[in-house]
Design an enzyme around this catalytic site. Structure first.
Site, short mmCIF file in Angstrom:
data_model
loop_
_atom_site.label_atom_id
_atom_site.label_comp_id
_atom_site.label_asym_id
_atom_site.label_seq_id
_atom_site.Cartn_x
_atom_site.Cartn_y
_atom_site.Cartn_z
N HIS A 113 -7.06 -11.19 -0.55
CA HIS A 113 -6.39 -10.73 0.67
C HIS A 113 -7.11 -11.33 1.89
CE1 HIS A 113 -4.05 -8.59 3.45
NE2 HIS A 113 -4.05 -7.37 2.93
N TYR A 128 -7.38 -7.98 8.17
CA TYR A 128 -8.50 -7.39 7.43
C TYR A 128 -9.70 -8.33 7.46
CZ TYR A 128 -5.04 -3.95 6.36
OH TYR A 128 -4.09 -2.97 6.49
N ASN A 152 -3.03 -5.27 12.97
CA ASN A 152 -4.40 -4.77 13.12
C ASN A 152 -5.16 -5.50 14.23
OD1 ASN A 152 -4.42 -2.63 11.16
ND2 ASN A 152 -4.23 -4.25 9.61
N THR A 188 0.85 -1.20 0.00
CA THR A 188 0.00 0.00 0.00
C THR A 188 0.88 1.24 0.00
OG1 THR A 188 -1.88 -1.06 1.07
CG2 THR A 188 -1.65 1.31 1.40
N ASN A 240 -3.34 -10.15 7.39
CA ASN A 240 -3.04 -8.85 8.03
C ASN A 240 -4.19 -8.18 8.77
OD1 ASN A 240 -0.45 -9.18 7.23
ND2 ASN A 240 -0.64 -7.93 5.39
C1 LIG Z 1 -2.79 -3.59 2.74
C2 LIG Z 1 -1.97 -3.56 3.75
C3 LIG Z 1 -1.56 -4.85 4.38
O1 LIG Z 1 -1.86 -5.91 3.82
O2 LIG Z 1 -0.92 -4.82 5.44
C4 LIG Z 1 -1.40 -2.29 4.30
C5 LIG Z 1 -2.23 -1.19 4.45
C6 LIG Z 1 -1.70 0.00 4.94
C7 LIG Z 1 -0.37 0.10 5.27
C8 LIG Z 1 0.46 -1.02 5.12
C9 LIG Z 1 -0.06 -2.22 4.64
#
Ligand SMILES: C=C(C(=O)O)c1ccccc1
Length: 366
Positions: A178, A183, A238, A25, A181
């Protein structure tokens, strides 16, 4: 010469080497529409065996950071087409990472300034990147999400299917789902973020259900030969956690084995951080996938350097190695690894947001 630099394929996608550019990103697509700066950035890195684009939002609701691209507007598909054309003309291959952030978002980024969505109404102790009124970027606390109704999940699966179709229309060679991480899909898989009592919560089988339903929908839409997935079994990114990552991710890869995916992309450890954040047997995870009949390429990531990447591939453990930050600072990383030359230093200050500086200004070898 190491097999790292030899051609291979993932699914139906023929690759010139076994070095992948990891999704990164960079927050440089205002309005979620890819632009000429993005074209130049990806074109410069087209010698990667496989480029996996930055996370690309499947819908407005899926958007969690300012200025990340999407695949839900026609102008974004047109913008991505200029990127994929440039990469292909330079001899490269590129897939896009289709992304729903779930709770890692902010009300100012959501439709009608609403709450982000998640498996449960549990706020992440995390931050996201928003734009101030003056256009400057800032990392702020993520907003408290609302729990998705069971009846909404079919619509989200449909959003992934449409985004996968849009990716092919935009000229991508395939997609990476995805599921890493912290999400949305990983929020469902980990027990600290998923406290649902319906068929998507509780047991491991229930918590991996949504990811598998997305894999089913995407592979049916564009073909398993163009579909990969990214997972991060031990990352704390996260604010996700689980008491038994081995059980969760062994169940997941055993279930993924039947889809004949192009690849499985594994972040080994904390994303961009400590590989040993939790004890985990990475080779056992791959063995579980292969023992269950999984034939997809095994892509490994996180903290690899030239020596460990060569060892991972030449030993037969990894099919590809993905590099993230080294590709930011070295558009010609493949050549530098092949010739064992020095790498450019990374400028942390220009990682997220901004313009050309620290994006397309890193020098290639003469
Ligand atoms: C899409 C990201 C991920 O997979 O960690 C991401 C998003 C924002 C900053 C860094 C990485």
């Amino acid at each position: 010469m190491s097999r790292l630099f030899e051609p291979t394929s993932v699914g139906s996608i023929a690759l010139s080497n076994r070095i992948a550019m990891a999704p990164l990103t960079r927050n440089r697509s205002p309005g979620a529409v890819p632009n000429d700066l993005n074209v130049e950035y990806y074109r410069q890195r087209a010698t990667a065996g496989l480029i996996i684009s930055e996370g690309t939002a499947i819908t407005h609701q899926a958007q969690g950071y300012a200025d990340v691209p999407g695949l839900y507007k026609s102008e974004a598909i047109d913008g991505w087409k200029t990127v994929t054309d440039a990469v292909h003309q330079a001899g490269g291959k590129i897939v896009t990472q289709i992304w729903h952030v779930g709770r890692i978002s902010h009300t100012s980024l959501q439709p009608n300034d609403g709450k982000p969505v998640a498996p449960s109404s549990i706020a992440a102790k995390s931050k996201t990147y928003v734009l101030n009124a003056d256009g400057s970027g800032a990392f702020v606390e993520t907003s408290e999400p609302r729990a998705l109704e069971t009846a909404e999940l079919a619509g989200i699966i449909e959003d992934y299917r449409k985004a996968a179709r849009a990716a092919v229309v935009a000229g991508f060679d395939g997609v990476e789902i995805h599921a890493a991480n912290g999400y949305l899909l990983e929020q469902f898989m980990r027990s600290n973020s998923n406290q649902r009592t319906d068929q998507y919560g509780g047991s491991i089988e229930n918590r991996i259900r949504l990811t598998l339903e997305v894999v089913e929908a995407v592979t049916k839409e564009i073909g398993a030969d163009k579909t990969g997935i990214r997972i991060s079994p031990t990352t704390p990114a996260n604010d996700v956690s689980d008491p038994d990552p081995k059980a969760v991710y062994t169940a997941l890869v055993e279930a993924l084995a039947k889809y004949d995916l192009a690849f499985v992309h594994v972040i080994e450890g904390a994303t961009g951080g400590a590989r040993d954040v939790l004890p985990f047997d990475w080779k056992a995870l791959k063995a579980a996938y292969r023992d269950a009949g999984g034939k997809g390429a095994w892509i490994v990531n996180n903290g690899y350097d030239r020596a460990s990447a060569i060892e991972a591939v030449d030993s037969g453990y990894a099919d590809l190695v993905a590099f993230g930050r080294p590709f930011i600072a070295n558009p010609d990383l493949v050549r530098r690894l092949k010739e064992d030359t020095a790498l450019n230093p990374l400028d942390q200050a220009t990682l997220y947001g901004g313009g050309a500086e620290g994006y397309i200004t890193y020098p290639a070898l003469a």
